[in-house]
Design a protein around this motif. Structure first.
Motif, PDB file in Angstrom:
ATOM      1  N   LEU A   1       0.818  -1.213   0.000  1.00 33.24           N
ATOM      2  CA  LEU A   1       0.000   0.000   0.000  1.00 33.24           C
ATOM      3  C   LEU A   1       0.849   1.259   0.000  1.00 33.24           C
ATOM      4  CD1 LEU A   1      -2.763  -1.015   2.585  1.00 33.24           C
ATOM      5  CD2 LEU A   1      -2.858  -1.129   0.101  1.00 33.24           C
TER       6      LEU A   1
ATOM      7  N   GLN B   1       1.602  -0.234   7.927  1.00 33.73           N
ATOM      8  CA  GLN B   1       1.013  -1.371   7.222  1.00 33.73           C
ATOM      9  C   GLN B   1       0.475  -2.403   8.213  1.00 33.73           C
ATOM     10  OE1 GLN B   1       2.523  -2.385   3.396  1.00 33.73           O
ATOM     11  NE2 GLN B   1       2.776  -4.525   3.950  1.00 33.73           N
TER      12      GLN B   1
ATOM     13  N   GLN C   1      -6.560  -2.497  -5.355  1.00 34.82           N
ATOM     14  CA  GLN C   1      -5.260  -2.682  -4.719  1.00 34.82           C
ATOM     15  C   GLN C   1      -5.422  -3.127  -3.269  1.00 34.82           C
ATOM     16  OE1 GLN C   1      -2.792   0.785  -4.944  1.00 34.82           O
ATOM     17  NE2 GLN C   1      -1.107  -0.114  -3.788  1.00 34.82           N
ATOM     18  N   VAL C   2      -6.396  -2.527  -2.555  1.00 31.28           N
ATOM     19  CA  VAL C   2      -6.660  -2.930  -1.168  1.00 31.28           C
ATOM     20  C   VAL C   2      -7.169  -4.366  -1.125  1.00 31.28           C
ATOM     21  CG1 VAL C   2      -8.071  -2.460   0.859  1.00 31.28           C
ATOM     22  CG2 VAL C   2      -7.066  -0.569  -0.414  1.00 31.28           C
TER      23      VAL C   2
ATOM     24  N   PHE D   1      -4.331  -6.628  -1.594  1.00 28.89           N
ATOM     25  CA  PHE D   1      -3.521  -6.626  -0.380  1.00 28.89           C
ATOM     26  C   PHE D   1      -4.150  -7.510   0.691  1.00 28.89           C
ATOM     27  CE2 PHE D   1      -2.733  -4.787   3.833  1.00 28.89           C
ATOM     28  CZ  PHE D   1      -1.350  -4.885   3.886  1.00 28.89           C
TER      29      PHE D   1
END
Length: 298
Positions: A4, A11, A113-114, A117
């Protein structure tokens, strides 16, 4: 592994929040599943149903699921507000102003993207079996602003001492220049006396030589005197500027001390001590009144 763009500490904080959100989401999904199971167990006991009965069961199920989803969304929004409150409170301790971009919350690329992740973090067997340490927020104490004021006072005090030392140096230089000027004037008077004495004792040639020497000395003295005057003027200007800077720093130091005193007077410890002193004074007054009642003054 998806990243991220945060440091390790932040993080880990994001991972802790995602874990919290996943647990809440799983719990709410179990609640919705139980709503459907309750409907099956309580209402689906017959082989055939009329349209009205099916419609009634669906409306009841819709109301329950709607209530559960609304409750979950409200709770999620309030949870996010509490999370933002923690971050803003820590920022305000150091007089920072954080900003948020609401439009970024609907950025599909960032949301993807999250999601990647989260998938990378929680599908790994190593990550799923390891619990991260959840650090507690450091409590906000009343001395945060006082600490900043103390640092500012220390800085101003140090600058004040430097200006005082600079002022002493300029004053010493000015005094030295005045002393040298006095020595030059005294030397001129001595040369003039010598010239008068030589005029009486020696001939015109010696007088002319002395006059030339005296003229050269006078020219050199005037040149040196002009340079000294220029240096003295610069020194006086530096002296005035240093005094102004000193007064400015002393004023800032005084304001900072007053602000620190006001901060201290607003602390809980100061107010408690003031209340205790007021109560003690009232108690002493009552004791004096009782003492005068039993032992009146002659």
């Amino acid at each position: 592994m998806a990243e991220l763009g945060l440091n390790d500490h932040h993080q880990n904080e994001v991972i802790n929040y995602i874990r919290f959100a996943r647990s809440k989401r799983a719990l709410r999904l179990k609640t919705i599943d139980s709503c459907f199971q309750d409907l099956k167990d309580s209402r689906l006991v017959e082989e055939t149903f009329t349209v009205d009965e099916v419609s009634d069961m669906l409306h009841g199920l819709q109301a329950v699921v709607h209530s559960e989803m609304e409750l979950e969304l409200i709770n999620t929004a309030h949870t996010n507000v509490l999370l933002l409150r923690q971050l803003f409170t820590q920022a305000e301790k150091w007089y920072l102003k954080l900003q948020t971009d609401i439009s970024e919350l609907e950025n599909r690329e960032l949301l993807q993207q999250v999601a990647e992740f989260e998938k990378a973090e929680f599908t790994s067997s190593k990550k799923s079996n390891t619990e991260l340490i959840k650090p507690k927020l450091a409590p906000l104490c009343e001395g945060g602003s006082s600490e900043l004021l103390n640092r500012e006072i220390a800085r101003l005090s140090e600058e004040n001492e430097k200006l005082k030392a600079r002022l002493k140096t300029v004053e010493a230089q000015a005094t030295s220049a005045l002393d040298e000027k006095t020595r030059f004037e005294r030397a001129m008077k001595d040369l003039q006396k010598i010239q008068d004495a030589h005029k009486e004792k020696q001939g015109m040639q010696e007088v002319e030589t002395l006059e030339k020497t005296l003229a050269d000395l006078k020219t050199e003295f005037e040149k040196t005197l002009d340079e000294r005057k220029s240096n003295q003027k610069c020194m006086e200007e530096n002296l005035i500027r240093s005094k102004h800077d000193l007064l400015k720093v002393q004023e800032q130091l005084s304001l900072a001390e007053k602000e620190l005193e006001m901060k201290f007077q607003q602390t809980t410890a100061y107010r408690n001590m003031k209340d205790i002193l007021n109560k003690k004074n009232d108690l002493i007054k009552d004791l004096r009144k009782k003492l005068l009642k039993y032992e009146p003054d002659d």
